[in-house]
Design a protein around this motif. Structure first.
Motif, mmCIF file in Angstrom:
data_model
loop_
_atom_site.group_PDB
_atom_site.id
_atom_site.type_symbol
_atom_site.label_atom_id
_atom_site.label_comp_id
_atom_site.label_asym_id
_atom_site.label_seq_id
_atom_site.Cartn_x
_atom_site.Cartn_y
_atom_site.Cartn_z
ATOM 1 N N GLY A 74 0.844 -1.184 0.000
ATOM 2 C CA GLY A 74 0.000 0.000 0.000
ATOM 3 C C GLY A 74 0.878 1.230 0.000
ATOM 4 N N THR A 75 0.296 2.377 0.239
ATOM 5 C CA THR A 75 1.045 3.628 0.312
ATOM 6 C C THR A 75 0.536 4.456 1.479
ATOM 7 N N THR A 76 1.392 5.313 1.987
ATOM 8 C CA THR A 76 0.988 6.265 3.010
ATOM 9 C C THR A 76 1.849 7.509 2.883
ATOM 10 N N ARG A 77 1.327 8.632 3.343
ATOM 11 C CA ARG A 77 2.117 9.860 3.289
ATOM 12 C C ARG A 77 2.819 10.040 4.626
ATOM 13 N N LEU A 78 4.124 9.915 4.592
ATOM 14 C CA LEU A 78 4.945 10.110 5.771
ATOM 15 C C LEU A 78 5.675 11.446 5.750
ATOM 16 N N LYS A 79 5.917 11.982 4.550
ATOM 17 C CA LYS A 79 6.544 13.290 4.407
ATOM 18 C C LYS A 79 5.607 14.212 3.638
ATOM 19 N N PRO A 80 5.627 15.500 3.945
ATOM 20 C CA PRO A 80 4.739 16.426 3.228
ATOM 21 C C PRO A 80 5.166 16.576 1.773
ATOM 22 N N GLU A 81 4.220 17.021 0.937
ATOM 23 C CA GLU A 81 4.558 17.305 -0.464
ATOM 24 C C GLU A 81 5.651 18.365 -0.525
ATOM 25 N N PRO A 82 6.536 18.327 -1.503
ATOM 26 C CA PRO A 82 6.454 17.562 -2.751
ATOM 27 C C PRO A 82 6.972 16.142 -2.676
ATOM 28 N N ALA A 83 7.321 15.646 -1.489
ATOM 29 C CA ALA A 83 7.738 14.247 -1.385
ATOM 30 C C ALA A 83 6.599 13.339 -1.836
ATOM 31 N N VAL A 84 6.957 12.193 -2.385
ATOM 32 C CA VAL A 84 5.952 11.244 -2.852
ATOM 33 C C VAL A 84 5.380 10.490 -1.658
ATOM 34 N N VAL A 85 4.241 9.826 -1.880
ATOM 35 C CA VAL A 85 3.738 8.925 -0.848
ATOM 36 C C VAL A 85 4.702 7.741 -0.748
ATOM 37 N N THR A 86 4.803 7.191 0.432
ATOM 38 C CA THR A 86 5.771 6.120 0.685
ATOM 39 C C THR A 86 5.127 4.768 0.417
ATOM 40 N N PRO A 87 5.769 3.916 -0.394
ATOM 41 C CA PRO A 87 5.265 2.554 -0.579
ATOM 42 C C PRO A 87 5.547 1.728 0.666
ATOM 43 N N TRP A 89 4.030 -1.730 3.409
ATOM 44 C CA TRP A 89 3.173 -2.896 3.586
ATOM 45 C C TRP A 89 2.275 -2.620 4.786
ATOM 46 N N SER A 90 1.041 -3.080 4.707
ATOM 47 C CA SER A 90 0.103 -2.815 5.790
ATOM 48 C C SER A 90 -0.882 -3.964 5.904
ATOM 49 N N PHE A 91 -1.644 -3.956 6.992
ATOM 50 C CA PHE A 91 -2.676 -4.957 7.216
ATOM 51 C C PHE A 91 -4.035 -4.407 6.790
ATOM 52 N N ASP A 92 -4.736 -5.189 6.001
ATOM 53 C CA ASP A 92 -6.106 -4.869 5.585
ATOM 54 C C ASP A 92 -6.222 -3.512 4.901
ATOM 55 N N GLY A 93 -5.165 -3.093 4.218
ATOM 56 C CA GLY A 93 -5.218 -1.883 3.415
ATOM 57 C C GLY A 93 -5.199 -0.593 4.184
ATOM 58 N N THR A 94 -4.967 -0.636 5.485
ATOM 59 C CA THR A 94 -4.882 0.592 6.266
ATOM 60 C C THR A 94 -3.526 0.671 6.934
ATOM 61 N N THR A 95 -2.952 1.863 6.940
ATOM 62 C CA THR A 95 -1.627 2.016 7.525
ATOM 63 C C THR A 95 -1.678 2.251 9.032
ATOM 64 N N VAL A 96 -2.887 2.304 9.597
ATOM 65 C CA VAL A 96 -3.009 2.331 11.056
ATOM 66 C C VAL A 96 -2.760 0.914 11.562
ATOM 67 N N PRO A 97 -1.748 0.683 12.385
ATOM 68 C CA PRO A 97 -1.473 -0.682 12.853
ATOM 69 C C PRO A 97 -2.673 -1.268 13.576
ATOM 70 N N PRO A 98 -2.996 -2.516 13.320
ATOM 71 C CA PRO A 98 -4.171 -3.104 13.967
ATOM 72 C C PRO A 98 -3.951 -3.283 15.459
#
Length: 497
Positions: A74-87, A89-98
């Motif tokens: 999956g992807t998540t934004r860890l740094k503000p733009e113009p940085a890209v979203v970070t590729p 791995w996550s559980f169930d498509g959400t980057t919030v840890p279960p």
């Protein structure tokens, strides 16, 4: 015996993740699950294929289906733009840890689906688990191949706060460094009355300037401090996490360190906290010395605190990294909590753990940690150097932890074990004992520290002794919680028969 605060852990310098002497020496979604019957898979035997054991059927009621838990890209934004979203791995498509929550006596039953491109298994860090469910790929189970699945089904014997961490022999650091982690919360049958029960899960990420993940598998890091990240997240979001709580509320905080390698100390600013459990096991309530606690990877604390009655009061949990990094800020707002309540006290003892561990007839063994990069004492400013085998950087009693390695020792079930752990490496070592809880013994005698642990930090050049009752049959790891070190040999195992 009076309480002693946990031994200090060295901090880490977050702003500088590059390999340097300072960095090296400084390192050290809730799922409600019902009660079901457990299934098991037989543990591996050295040199023999792994075969699933017959599934255990419940006599009282039909098995509930396992809840799926899908690990994938999956992807998540860890740094503000113009940085890209970070590729990631996550559980169930959400980057919030279960956060998997069950009540004591209920069964965790999850079908883990591996949609990544690497083998995977999940270790339930701190759970005194059934051995086939411990989640050490290539030791207690066959790793879940890409496209495969595995059902974890077990009833945790203890209430407490536990980690979910990837753990595959030779392949743990990458799934963790890409984001796979979570928490398992086993609630007491009669939990303490609180207004908020909150989890605070710390991870860090090693990112390039454009927001992508830097490469994995670098021997220089494995041989030294491990993969120290340059960005910290709390519950999947860049720190600090803003946590609203009600004025006058009583709060239970469950803190856990799921970083690949980063150890630090944590400080409580404008918060008067009481430690109620360490590594999931309850203790007599105490205030942290100087309002700080050591926080190596794998460590968990249950903390209790009362918030001020006024609106807008705030306090922070701060990692002592650099000039200090706020991990979470609790701020009061909304409807106040009214009424009287008693003082914060213990959450109750775990009667499954022995009241004492009799050491007179203990099996005593030495466990010596060696390997890693070396530091030239004549050139203190020089970088540490490692020139050996990249797959066998570390050793325990002279042997690197690899699939098929011989056990450190074998012990009969019920025997008390005392291990003298000696750190002959140039780095602090965070170590974890699987399947059991132990007591740290005093340096000069067989008295013990006043709380149970499963994870602790051993400073370089030091020896520590731990004692536990080997009452859980199976093959159990004792090894590094710094996953690059684990992947390159810093672990061994013992068998309880």
């Amino acid at each position: 015996m009076p309480h002693r605060s946990p031994s200090p852990a060295a901090g880490s310098a977050l702003p500088e993740p590059a390999l340097s002497r300072r960095t090296l020496l400084g390192s050290v979604a809730a799922l409600a699950l019902g009660s079901t019957a457990a299934a098991a898979q037989a543990p591996a035997r050295s040199g023999s294929p792994m075969k699933p054991a017959p599934e255990v059927k419940s006599e009282s009621k039909p098995e509930a289906p396992a809840r799926p838990l899908s690990a994938g890209p999956g992807t998540t934004r860890l740094k503000p733009e113009p940085a890209v979203v970070t590729p990631v791995w996550s559980f169930d498509g959400t980057t919030v840890p279960p956060v998997v929550r069950v009540r004591l006596g209920e069964t965790v039953r999850l079908r883990v689906e591996n949609k990544t491109d690497k083998p995977l298994s999940l270790h339930w860090h701190g759970v005194r688990n059934q051995n086939p469910m411990d989640g050490v790929g290539s030791l207690t189970q066959a790793p879940i191949p890409p496209g495969g699945d595995f059902t974890y089904a077990f009833a945790p014997p203890d209430a407490g706060s536990f980690l979910i961490r990837p753990l595959v022999i030779g392949g743990s650091s990458e799934p963790s460094g890409r984001g796979l982690s979570g928490m398992l919360v086993v609630e007491e049958t009669a939990p303490p009355a609180v207004d908020h029960d909150l989890t605070v899960l710390m991870q860090d990420w090693r990112l390039s300037d454009d927001g992508t993940l830097l490469p994995f598998g670098q021997t220089a890091f494995a041989a030294s401090s491990g993969r120290l990240g340059n960005l910290v997240t709390v519950n999947g979001k860049p720190a600090p996490d803003a946590v609203p709580v009600r004025p006058g509320s009583r709060v239970r905080l469950r803190l856990a360190n799921a970083c690949n390698a980063r150890g630090t100390r944590i400080r409580f600013d404008n918060l008067k906290v009481y430690v109620a459990a360490v590594d999931g096991q309850p203790t007599d309530t105490f205030e942290p010395l100087r309002a700080t606690l050591p926080f190596p990877p794998g460590t968990r604390y249950d903390l209790m605190l009362d918030m001020p009655a006024e609106v807008g009061a705030a306090g922070s949990i701060t990692a002592l990294v650099g000039n200090g990094l706020a991990l979470a800020t609790l701020t009061t707002g909304g409807e106040p909590v009214t009424g009287k309540r008693g003082a914060i006290g213990p959450i109750g003892e775990n009667k499954l753990l022995p009241a004492e561990v009799k050491l007179q007839n203990a099996l005593r063994r030495d466990v010596v940690l060696t390997g890693g990069a070396r530091i030239d004492k004549d050139k203190p400013a020089a970088e540490p150097v490692y020139t050996g085998d990249a797959a066998k950087v570390w050793a325990v009693n002279g042997a690197a932890g690899t699939a098929g390695v011989a056990p450190l020792f074998t012990v009969k079930r019920g025997q008390v074990v005392v291990l003298a752990l000696r750190n002959d490496t140039a780095f602090p070592q965070a170590l974890h004992l699987h399947g059991h809880s132990f007591r740290l013994l005093h340096p000069l005698d067989d008295g013990w520290e006043p709380y149970w642990l499963d994870t602790f930090q051993l400073l370089e050049g030091r020896t520590a002794r731990i004692a536990f009752k080997a009452d859980n049959p199976g093959r159990w790891v004792i090894g590094s919680t710094v996953l690059e070190r684990f992947d390159t040999g810093l672990w061994g195992w013992f068998e309880v028969t």
